[in-house]
Design a protein around this motif. Sequence first.
Motif, PDB file in Angstrom:
ATOM      1  N   GLY A 181      -0.389   4.780  -0.835  1.00  0.00           N
ATOM      2  CA  GLY A 181      -1.538   5.293  -0.074  1.00  0.00           C
ATOM      3  C   GLY A 181      -1.120   6.411   0.869  1.00  0.00           C
ATOM      4  O   GLY A 181       0.051   6.805   0.916  1.00  0.00           O
ATOM      5  N   GLN A 182      -2.098   6.902   1.649  1.00  0.00           N
ATOM      6  CA  GLN A 182      -1.759   8.067   2.477  1.00  0.00           C
ATOM      7  C   GLN A 182      -0.836   7.714   3.647  1.00  0.00           C
ATOM      8  O   GLN A 182       0.054   8.494   3.981  1.00  0.00           O
ATOM      9  N   ILE A 183      -0.977   6.539   4.241  1.00  0.00           N
ATOM     10  CA  ILE A 183      -0.016   6.163   5.299  1.00  0.00           C
ATOM     11  C   ILE A 183       1.365   5.943   4.671  1.00  0.00           C
ATOM     12  O   ILE A 183       2.384   6.397   5.192  1.00  0.00           O
ATOM     13  N   VAL A 229      -0.708  -3.236   9.543  1.00  0.00           N
ATOM     14  CA  VAL A 229      -1.383  -1.965   9.839  1.00  0.00           C
ATOM     15  C   VAL A 229      -2.787  -1.974   9.232  1.00  0.00           C
ATOM     16  O   VAL A 229      -3.747  -1.471   9.819  1.00  0.00           O
ATOM     17  N   GLY A 282       0.840  -1.208   0.000  1.00  0.00           N
ATOM     18  CA  GLY A 282       0.000   0.000   0.000  1.00  0.00           C
ATOM     19  C   GLY A 282       0.863   1.241   0.000  1.00  0.00           C
ATOM     20  O   GLY A 282       0.502   2.279   0.561  1.00  0.00           O
ATOM     21  N   VAL A 285       0.559  -2.488   5.000  1.00  0.00           N
ATOM     22  CA  VAL A 285      -0.316  -1.320   5.185  1.00  0.00           C
ATOM     23  C   VAL A 285      -1.523  -1.385   4.250  1.00  0.00           C
ATOM     24  O   VAL A 285      -2.637  -1.021   4.616  1.00  0.00           O
ATOM     25  N   GLY A 286      -1.314  -1.846   3.030  1.00  0.00           N
ATOM     26  CA  GLY A 286      -2.391  -1.888   2.033  1.00  0.00           C
ATOM     27  C   GLY A 286      -3.474  -2.867   2.441  1.00  0.00           C
ATOM     28  O   GLY A 286      -3.195  -3.971   2.892  1.00  0.00           O
ATOM     29  N   ASN A 327      -6.436  -2.629   8.112  1.00  0.00           N
ATOM     30  CA  ASN A 327      -7.546  -3.137   8.932  1.00  0.00           C
ATOM     31  C   ASN A 327      -8.375  -4.209   8.255  1.00  0.00           C
ATOM     32  O   ASN A 327      -8.478  -4.195   7.034  1.00  0.00           O
ATOM     33  N   GLU A 365       2.247  -2.262  -4.658  1.00  0.00           N
ATOM     34  CA  GLU A 365       0.941  -1.622  -4.887  1.00  0.00           C
ATOM     35  C   GLU A 365       0.083  -2.531  -5.759  1.00  0.00           C
ATOM     36  O   GLU A 365       0.562  -3.498  -6.328  1.00  0.00           O
ATOM     37  N   HIS A 378      -7.425  -3.749  17.658  1.00  0.00           N
ATOM     38  CA  HIS A 378      -7.374  -2.365  17.169  1.00  0.00           C
ATOM     39  C   HIS A 378      -8.751  -2.026  16.607  1.00  0.00           C
ATOM     40  O   HIS A 378      -9.027  -2.198  15.418  1.00  0.00           O
TER      41      HIS A 378
HETATM   42  P1  NAX Z   1      -5.201   4.401   1.453  1.00  0.00           P
HETATM   43  O1  NAX Z   1      -6.453   3.931   0.821  1.00  0.00           O
HETATM   44  O2  NAX Z   1      -4.778   5.827   1.330  1.00  0.00           O
HETATM   45  O3  NAX Z   1      -3.982   3.518   0.906  1.00  0.00           O
HETATM   46  C1  NAX Z   1      -4.025   2.144   0.848  1.00  0.00           C
HETATM   47  C2  NAX Z   1      -3.171   1.740  -0.345  1.00  0.00           C
HETATM   48  O4  NAX Z   1      -3.080   0.325  -0.343  1.00  0.00           O
HETATM   49  C3  NAX Z   1      -3.765   2.164  -1.681  1.00  0.00           C
HETATM   50  O5  NAX Z   1      -2.785   2.874  -2.417  1.00  0.00           O
HETATM   51  C4  NAX Z   1      -4.137   0.834  -2.349  1.00  0.00           C
HETATM   52  O6  NAX Z   1      -3.948   0.860  -3.747  1.00  0.00           O
HETATM   53  C5  NAX Z   1      -3.165  -0.127  -1.670  1.00  0.00           C
HETATM   54  N1  NAX Z   1      -3.597  -1.513  -1.622  1.00  0.00           N
HETATM   55  C6  NAX Z   1      -4.827  -2.004  -1.393  1.00  0.00           C
HETATM   56  N2  NAX Z   1      -4.816  -3.355  -1.450  1.00  0.00           N
HETATM   57  C7  NAX Z   1      -3.544  -3.710  -1.688  1.00  0.00           C
HETATM   58  C8  NAX Z   1      -2.907  -4.950  -1.869  1.00  0.00           C
HETATM   59  N3  NAX Z   1      -3.600  -6.108  -1.827  1.00  0.00           N
HETATM   60  N4  NAX Z   1      -1.584  -4.965  -2.109  1.00  0.00           N
HETATM   61  C9  NAX Z   1      -0.881  -3.825  -2.180  1.00  0.00           C
HETATM   62  N5  NAX Z   1      -1.439  -2.603  -2.036  1.00  0.00           N
HETATM   63  C10 NAX Z   1      -2.748  -2.555  -1.796  1.00  0.00           C
HETATM   64  O7  NAX Z   1      -5.293   3.943   2.986  1.00  0.00           O
HETATM   65  P2  NAX Z   1      -4.404   4.415   4.222  1.00  0.00           P
HETATM   66  O8  NAX Z   1      -5.011   5.613   4.824  1.00  0.00           O
HETATM   67  O9  NAX Z   1      -2.982   4.459   3.800  1.00  0.00           O
HETATM   68  O10 NAX Z   1      -4.675   3.221   5.244  1.00  0.00           O
HETATM   69  C11 NAX Z   1      -4.185   1.916   5.005  1.00  0.00           C
HETATM   70  C12 NAX Z   1      -4.765   0.931   5.997  1.00  0.00           C
HETATM   71  O11 NAX Z   1      -4.392   1.267   7.321  1.00  0.00           O
HETATM   72  C13 NAX Z   1      -6.292   0.890   6.006  1.00  0.00           C
HETATM   73  O12 NAX Z   1      -6.698  -0.477   6.053  1.00  0.00           O
HETATM   74  C14 NAX Z   1      -6.657   1.581   7.307  1.00  0.00           C
HETATM   75  O13 NAX Z   1      -7.904   1.157   7.801  1.00  0.00           O
HETATM   76  C15 NAX Z   1      -5.515   1.133   8.188  1.00  0.00           C
HETATM   77  N6  NAX Z   1      -5.263   1.881   9.414  1.00  0.00           N
HETATM   78  C16 NAX Z   1      -4.830   1.192  10.500  1.00  0.00           C
HETATM   79  C17 NAX Z   1      -4.500   1.803  11.693  1.00  0.00           C
HETATM   80  C18 NAX Z   1      -4.004   1.022  12.863  1.00  0.00           C
HETATM   81  O14 NAX Z   1      -3.796   1.647  13.914  1.00  0.00           O
HETATM   82  N7  NAX Z   1      -3.788  -0.285  12.783  1.00  0.00           N
HETATM   83  C19 NAX Z   1      -4.678   3.271  11.839  1.00  0.00           C
HETATM   84  C20 NAX Z   1      -4.737   4.015  10.561  1.00  0.00           C
HETATM   85  C21 NAX Z   1      -5.471   3.322   9.443  1.00  0.00           C
HETATM   86  O15 NAX Z   1      -6.846   3.548   9.609  1.00  0.00           O
END
Ligand code: NAX
Length: 328
Positions: free
Chosen positions: A14-16, A131, A11, A89-90, A133, A42, A189
Amino acid sequence: MKAPVRVAVTGAAGQIGYALLFRIASGEMLGKDQPVILQLLELPIDKAQAALRGVMMELEDCAFPLLAGMVGTDDPEVAFKDADVALLVGARPRGPGMERKDLLLENAKIFTAQGAALNKVASRDVKVLVVGNPANTNAYIAMKSAPDLDPKNFTAMLRLDHNRALSQLANRAGVAVGEIEKLVVWGNHSPTMYPDYRFATVGGASLKDRIGDDDWNANEFIPKVGKRGAAIIEARGLSSAASAANAAIDHVRDWVLGSEGKWVTMGIPSDGSYGIPEGVIFGFPVTTENGRYTLVRDLPIDDFSRTAIDKTLAELEEERSGVAHLLG
Ligand code: NAX
């Protein structure tokens, strides 16, 4: 010069990812003397791959002395090849009208595949932080899909909840965050997590005695920490990103470099302690040293805490049973 460490991040565009990669490349996660190779994954769609290329161009333009190499890919087996650290993260976000159950199953597919890829190609000591969810259950699925790797190397991120709780406590008690020790966030979480400051100290004295208000704990503190993610979305129109990236860096840095005797919260597979069934990925207090974490054992669990811990456990058990059929 040390040999580079391979850090895989999924990921990555993405924003994280955007808040995370530059800090890893500048040495904030693994040390200012530790070169890193970033292996970035990605989705195999044009928009995601183009965004990833853009992020990699920016990383290049920073000319980080510690950035010893970069790979951008849509193939998990390329991203995880020989990875020493993997930040997953993704994840699939919840779409309009999507049920929680569907979200779990969509993510189960992703983390089954990524666990299998880690199992096949990552370093045998790879340290995995999930990370994306639902983080605890995704970590559980990845762990179960990687039978040749040590289950202890699969963790989920509770550190953002821990850091959120620290700041709320510091504000309430009128102390600096750095003065507070021995805080823990138990469980999932999710808003069911249980931030617990019964053992916390400030300069060696009890923080609970200093706060001295059980109503604040039950009616303000716990709900506020649990709903903080929603409050950020409401205020910013986007979910937590910089604070989530910061927590990921804290988690991995402490795991790799040690917490110097301090307690930190990590989502780790239970060994059966505190009545949490073995294998469930649960937020526990740990200390870390030499790349390993050690559970803080034998803390007394009072009735209030037992109820709170059982509630977050019940949610995790429900998530686990929702994906059990996929794990054989
Ligand atoms: P974004 O939607 O901005 O970015 C996620 C990125 O992951 C996107 O660029 C997408 O193309 C990519 N992606 C999706 N599926 C993928 C895969 N199978 N392989 C590779 N890349 C993939 O989300 P973002 O704000 O960066 O958050 C990412 C994740 O962190 C979400 O699931 C969010 O819920 C989770 N979080 C977890 C937290 C925690 O404390 N554990 C807190 C923050 C966040 O909410």
